[in-house]
Write an enzyme that holds these catalytic residues in place. Structure first.
Site, mmCIF file in Angstrom:
data_model
loop_
_atom_site.group_PDB
_atom_site.id
_atom_site.type_symbol
_atom_site.label_atom_id
_atom_site.label_comp_id
_atom_site.label_asym_id
_atom_site.label_seq_id
_atom_site.Cartn_x
_atom_site.Cartn_y
_atom_site.Cartn_z
ATOM 1 N N CYS A 1 56.920 51.324 15.366
ATOM 2 C CA CYS A 1 56.151 50.414 14.516
ATOM 3 C C CYS A 1 55.703 51.127 13.232
ATOM 4 O O CYS A 1 56.521 51.551 12.436
ATOM 5 C CB CYS A 1 54.981 49.822 15.294
ATOM 6 N N HIS B 1 58.050 47.239 19.390
ATOM 7 C CA HIS B 1 57.355 48.058 20.385
ATOM 8 C C HIS B 1 58.167 48.097 21.673
ATOM 9 O O HIS B 1 58.036 47.202 22.519
ATOM 10 C CB HIS B 1 55.969 47.483 20.675
ATOM 11 N N GLU C 1 57.731 49.901 24.235
ATOM 12 C CA GLU C 1 56.839 50.051 25.387
ATOM 13 C C GLU C 1 56.252 48.717 25.841
ATOM 14 O O GLU C 1 55.672 48.628 26.933
ATOM 15 C CB GLU C 1 55.722 51.050 25.062
#
Length: 223
Positions: free
Chosen positions: A84, A195, A197
């Site tokens: 990001c 993202h 994750e």
């Protein structure tokens, strides 16, 4: 090196989404080391550079902790993943709330979605920040994309995006009012606007690939 043995330095400069990234690394068998000290991060096998917030504030926080030079060195000497704002800060500059210099590791700038493009044909204004799930269109073959389906859905939260000035570093694109650069790659450096994750199975697969990656991108070409 196996994922279980790899020590993953997660750069803490006070403005990153550290918990989710560390939990993903731990879930995949890696050893996350969250630190804002260059000496501790230097002892790790690879680096993840996350970021949340405004570009200028993040650059100031990074330099206040004397981490700028460490990031510049680490991004050239070991497997390195930017996430990001951690991707945006690798560029030459940003226009977010004025002109700001970036780390200068990749050629290009960070710009806002153009206001004129935020209107649909029926007059609706699209929301900024761009927030939600979008397809990731892979533009090159890369070890971090192994097992990640073409056009897999990833989670995005951003108001600005990267405009690379070297087309060869474009690793993936996505679409929100217009096609935009969603990932870049150069040598042992890989970075995403989304993202991973927070992107379910596809995102975890990409992070798992990073844990196993030796930093040699190998053969890559447009797909």
């Amino acid at each position: 090196m196996s994922a279980a043995a790899t020590r993953v330095g997660i750069v803490d400069y006070g403005m990153g989404n550290l918990y989710s990234v560390a939990k993903a690394v731990e879930h995949l068998g890696g050893k996350p080391i969250v630190s804002g000290r260059g000496s501790e991060l230097a002892a790790t096998d690879r680096i993840i550079f996350p970021g949340v917030g405004a570009f200028g504030d993040c650059m100031a926080a990074l330099e206040a902790r004397e981490l700028g030079d460490f990031i510049r060195t680490a991004a050239q000497t070991r497997p390195f993943l930017g996430i990001c704002l951690g991707m945006q800060m690798l560029m030459d500059s940003s226009t977010e709330h004025g002109e700001h210099a970036g780390l200068g590791l990749l050629p290009g700038r960070v710009i806002a979605f153009p206001e004129e493009a935020l209107r649909t044909a029926d007059g609706r204004r699209l929301k900024i920040p761009h927030m939600g799930w979008n397809e990731l269109h892979q533009q090159m073959q890369h070890p971090l994309f192994a097992g990640v389906p073409q056009n897999a859905w990833f989670y995005f939260v951003h108001s600005f995006y990267v405009e690379p000035s070297a087309p060869g570093i474009l690793a993936a694109s996505s679409d929100y009012v217009l096609p935009f650069c969603a990932a870049v790659a150069a040598d042992n450096l890989f970075a995403l606007q989304c993202h991973p994750e927070k992107s379910g199975i596809a995102g975890l697969r990409l992070i798992g690939n990073f844990l196993d990656w030796d930093g040699d991108r190998g053969a890559d070409h447009a797909i």
